[in-house]
Design a protein around this motif. Sequence first.
Motif, PDB file in Angstrom:
ATOM      1  N   LEU A 234     -12.289 -52.124   0.207  1.00 46.07           N
ATOM      2  CA  LEU A 234     -11.492 -51.284   0.408  1.00 46.07           C
ATOM      3  C   LEU A 234     -11.597 -50.577  -0.982  1.00 46.07           C
ATOM      4  N   GLY A 235     -10.748 -49.489  -0.444  1.00 48.61           N
ATOM      5  CA  GLY A 235     -10.570 -48.839  -1.831  1.00 48.61           C
ATOM      6  C   GLY A 235      -8.878 -48.830  -1.682  1.00 48.61           C
ATOM      7  N   ILE A 236      -8.263 -48.317  -2.499  1.00 51.44           N
ATOM      8  CA  ILE A 236      -6.901 -49.421  -2.447  1.00 51.44           C
ATOM      9  C   ILE A 236      -6.077 -48.290  -4.577  1.00 51.44           C
ATOM     10  N   ASP A 237      -5.102 -48.319  -4.037  1.00 46.83           N
ATOM     11  CA  ASP A 237      -4.280 -47.953  -4.991  1.00 46.83           C
ATOM     12  C   ASP A 237      -3.962 -48.803  -6.336  1.00 46.83           C
ATOM     13  N   GLY A 238      -3.822 -50.176  -6.432  1.00 47.74           N
ATOM     14  CA  GLY A 238      -3.549 -50.769  -7.457  1.00 47.74           C
ATOM     15  C   GLY A 238      -3.257 -52.679  -7.082  1.00 47.74           C
ATOM     16  N   ARG A 279     -25.287 -49.429  -4.562  1.00 50.53           N
ATOM     17  CA  ARG A 279     -24.405 -48.110  -4.048  1.00 50.53           C
ATOM     18  C   ARG A 279     -23.031 -48.338  -3.418  1.00 50.53           C
ATOM     19  N   ARG A 280     -22.446 -47.202  -3.658  1.00 46.32           N
ATOM     20  CA  ARG A 280     -21.382 -47.761  -3.311  1.00 46.32           C
ATOM     21  C   ARG A 280     -20.795 -47.797  -2.184  1.00 46.32           C
ATOM     22  N   PRO A 281     -20.087 -48.525  -1.845  1.00 47.49           N
ATOM     23  CA  PRO A 281     -19.385 -49.129  -0.391  1.00 47.49           C
ATOM     24  C   PRO A 281     -19.038 -47.695  -0.309  1.00 47.49           C
ATOM     25  N   LEU A 282     -18.330 -46.995  -0.581  1.00 49.43           N
ATOM     26  CA  LEU A 282     -17.688 -45.855  -0.216  1.00 49.43           C
ATOM     27  C   LEU A 282     -17.683 -45.173  -0.109  1.00 49.43           C
ATOM     28  N   PRO A 283     -17.881 -43.635   0.304  1.00 42.74           N
ATOM     29  CA  PRO A 283     -18.556 -42.168   0.052  1.00 42.74           C
ATOM     30  C   PRO A 283     -17.754 -41.754  -0.979  1.00 42.74           C
ATOM     31  N   GLU A 284     -15.987 -42.328  -1.652  1.00 37.98           N
ATOM     32  CA  GLU A 284     -15.630 -41.453  -2.759  1.00 37.98           C
ATOM     33  C   GLU A 284     -15.318 -43.254  -3.390  1.00 37.98           C
ATOM     34  N   PRO A 285     -15.437 -42.513  -4.975  1.00 39.97           N
ATOM     35  CA  PRO A 285     -14.708 -43.049  -5.851  1.00 39.97           C
ATOM     36  C   PRO A 285     -13.228 -43.560  -5.623  1.00 39.97           C
ATOM     37  N   HIS A 286     -12.669 -45.188  -5.861  1.00 37.22           N
ATOM     38  CA  HIS A 286     -11.135 -45.055  -5.682  1.00 37.22           C
ATOM     39  C   HIS A 286     -11.213 -45.803  -7.060  1.00 37.22           C
ATOM     40  N   PRO A 287      -9.309 -45.800  -7.060  1.00 34.44           N
ATOM     41  CA  PRO A 287      -9.192 -46.352  -8.242  1.00 34.44           C
ATOM     42  C   PRO A 287      -8.796 -47.927  -8.648  1.00 34.44           C
ATOM     43  N   VAL A 319      -4.450 -49.684   2.397  1.00 32.31           N
ATOM     44  CA  VAL A 319      -5.695 -48.841   2.221  1.00 32.31           C
ATOM     45  C   VAL A 319      -6.033 -47.387   2.256  1.00 32.31           C
ATOM     46  N   ARG A 320      -6.766 -46.947   1.700  1.00 26.91           N
ATOM     47  CA  ARG A 320      -7.091 -46.122   1.230  1.00 26.91           C
ATOM     48  C   ARG A 320      -8.426 -45.120   1.618  1.00 26.91           C
ATOM     49  N   ASP A 321      -9.433 -46.322   1.703  1.00 22.42           N
ATOM     50  CA  ASP A 321     -10.488 -46.300   2.777  1.00 22.42           C
ATOM     51  C   ASP A 321     -11.341 -47.596   2.538  1.00 22.42           C
ATOM     52  N   GLY A 322     -12.118 -47.909   3.872  1.00 21.20           N
ATOM     53  CA  GLY A 322     -12.377 -48.876   4.264  1.00 21.20           C
ATOM     54  C   GLY A 322     -13.801 -49.302   4.708  1.00 21.20           C
ATOM     55  N   THR A 323     -14.796 -50.496   4.463  1.00 21.27           N
ATOM     56  CA  THR A 323     -15.824 -50.136   5.404  1.00 21.27           C
ATOM     57  C   THR A 323     -16.406 -51.506   5.379  1.00 21.27           C
ATOM     58  N   ARG A 324     -17.005 -51.973   6.730  1.00 25.10           N
ATOM     59  CA  ARG A 324     -17.773 -53.283   6.228  1.00 25.10           C
ATOM     60  C   ARG A 324     -18.995 -53.891   6.271  1.00 25.10           C
ATOM     61  N   ALA A 325     -19.820 -54.494   5.736  1.00 26.94           N
ATOM     62  CA  ALA A 325     -21.354 -54.788   5.682  1.00 26.94           C
ATOM     63  C   ALA A 325     -21.337 -54.680   7.065  1.00 26.94           C
ATOM     64  N   GLU A 326     -22.107 -54.401   8.161  1.00 26.55           N
ATOM     65  CA  GLU A 326     -23.301 -54.201   8.991  1.00 26.55           C
ATOM     66  C   GLU A 326     -24.395 -54.853   9.435  1.00 26.55           C
ATOM     67  N   SER A 327     -24.635 -55.415   8.163  1.00 28.07           N
ATOM     68  CA  SER A 327     -26.517 -56.066   7.848  1.00 28.07           C
ATOM     69  C   SER A 327     -25.997 -56.676   6.630  1.00 28.07           C
ATOM     70  N   GLU A 328     -26.914 -57.814   6.037  1.00 31.02           N
ATOM     71  CA  GLU A 328     -27.015 -57.983   4.884  1.00 31.02           C
ATOM     72  C   GLU A 328     -27.404 -57.574   4.096  1.00 31.02           C
ATOM     73  N   ALA A 329     -28.152 -56.908   4.557  1.00 30.37           N
ATOM     74  CA  ALA A 329     -28.348 -55.706   2.745  1.00 30.37           C
ATOM     75  C   ALA A 329     -26.986 -55.562   2.403  1.00 30.37           C
ATOM     76  N   GLN A 330     -25.982 -54.548   3.406  1.00 35.26           N
ATOM     77  CA  GLN A 330     -25.145 -54.183   2.916  1.00 35.26           C
ATOM     78  C   GLN A 330     -24.322 -55.511   2.234  1.00 35.26           C
ATOM     79  N   ARG A 331     -24.086 -56.245   2.460  1.00 35.59           N
ATOM     80  CA  ARG A 331     -23.743 -56.738   2.354  1.00 35.59           C
ATOM     81  C   ARG A 331     -24.175 -57.509   0.883  1.00 35.59           C
ATOM     82  N   ALA A 332     -24.638 -57.625   0.610  1.00 36.25           N
ATOM     83  CA  ALA A 332     -25.677 -58.939  -0.899  1.00 36.25           C
ATOM     84  C   ALA A 332     -25.267 -57.451  -1.440  1.00 36.25           C
ATOM     85  N   ASN A 333     -25.548 -55.787  -0.782  1.00 39.18           N
ATOM     86  CA  ASN A 333     -24.550 -55.346  -2.196  1.00 39.18           C
ATOM     87  C   ASN A 333     -23.995 -54.523  -2.379  1.00 39.18           C
TER      88      ASN A 333
END
Length: 479
Positions: A234-238, A279-287, A319-333
């Motif tokens: 999750l991308g969050i403010d602080g 790789r960054r899990p979310l497309p944009e940077p977050h604080p 939350v500003r944005d969020g994603t979940r791991a859809e594979s073991e590779a994404q989780r490992a990342n």
Amino acid sequence: MSALDPPPLPSRFLERCLAILGPAGIVLEPQSIEPYVTDFWRQYRGRAAAVLRPASTEQVAAVVREAARAGVPLVPQSGNTGLVRGGIPDESGRQVVLSLERMTRIREVDPRGEHLVCEAGCVLETVQSKATEIGRLFPLSLGAQGSCRIGGNLGTNAGGVNVLRYGMMRDLVLGLEVVLADGRVWDGLKTLRKDNTGYDLKQLFIGSEGTLGVITAAALKLFPAPKDRQTVWLGIDGPAVALDVFELFREKAGEVISSFELLTGFGVEAACTHLPGVRRPLPEPHPWHLLVELAWSFEDGLSEKLDSVLDRALEMGLVRDGTRAESEAQRANMWRIREGQSEATRHMGFIVRSDVTVPIGKIPELVERMAAWVASSVPGVTLIPFGHVGDGNLHFNFVTPPDRVDELKSVLLERLYDEVAALGGSISAEHGIGRMKCRSLWRRRPALDRELMARIKAALDPQGILNPGVILGEGEERA
Ligand code: FAD
Ligand code: ZN
């Protein structure tokens, strides 16, 4: 002998050790000793007169007896990933490293009793795999798990990323086998879940950083293996929002939360730039970012449960944005970013590490105060807080210009420790005291704490041969 050479070991000590251990059990050449006297990050170096490598409890007992007879100080070492100079010797050259690395047997595995008995030299990852093989979980998990060993995990009372759910190492132990400072073997290797028969002696040795006894084996608790796991980024403010999200997750998913980790945008970007393949899990940077993991033993259904928590978090604007791991590779990342925080910023300077804890509600205040102080008072230093926010435990890495480390190291840490103390916290959540934090600790702890600890030390190690200088020592700050 030059003035710089350490005094030789008492006569015949090494001969006797050689007779006990054989040639494979003793290391004397300076080049081969090097890995045992240098810390994981190659920031600190001690000197050792020799390294002893026993392969059995009997051999440990025999060499400890010899050391006691000759008055030779021993430094117990397992995986040498400790971060506070507790497992490497001091600079005197008189100490001898007692490495448990050859004691790697798993003695017993019992799925029904949900325990496993292993020797102190077993690598943590090996123990985790053994548990997985029988459909169970050994939940201790930390960045160094491919190198750290059970003896060191016990010696430091290690924490890591699953403490929120399963507790620290001391919560995961049913029994211990320990070689005492006089060479006797204490057999406390029970596998009972309930045992109220006087003082819980094993707990004395856990977290004692090799100063009270040499742990040779442990009976460890296993847990039901999670079958359905969800990992969310999750991308969050602080940090203040992190606590709101934490509260929401606790309310909605309570006991199935295994990990709840906080990271800065700076640290995440550094990991994505400098760690190969990350790789960054979310497309944009977050604080700031949160890495949250939930798991349970049902085969499925957790994803839907998680949906409702995330929907609520979005509704509440947390939350500003969020994603979940859809594979073991994404989780490992995701976990690579979290575990690679120090590695990703190493090239920027010397990392002054810390490991502090405050009551969880005080985390935002601590982060704010430290960030403001660093920005105004120590330009050139970059502060990167990250870690186990769900436990109130953050690691503040101060990336410091190498030529200013001597000048700044204790300034940075003492300021942090003062802030932590003012908020009712502790200067070590999980790494321990070692040789590094003695001064900072005893400056802040009541005299009675020190007296009680010194009395326990004197009772168990009256000659002071086990890891002298650690916990109760004067402390060394030199890099
Ligand atoms: P060592 O470094 O060999 O020894 C550590 C201490 O235990 C020393 O004082 C030593 O004398 C004593 N000791 C060792 N073996 C014995 C024994 N058999 N009997 C008695 N005393 C003994 N720690 C955490 O808690 N949580 C984390 O999340 C975490 N992440 C880390 C990530 C990285 C990349 C690194 C490098 C370290 C991390 N650590 C963490 C610190 C370290 O991994 C732990 O402290 C670990 O428990 C040390 O185990 P070890 O086998 O390497 O111990
Ligand atoms: Zn940690």
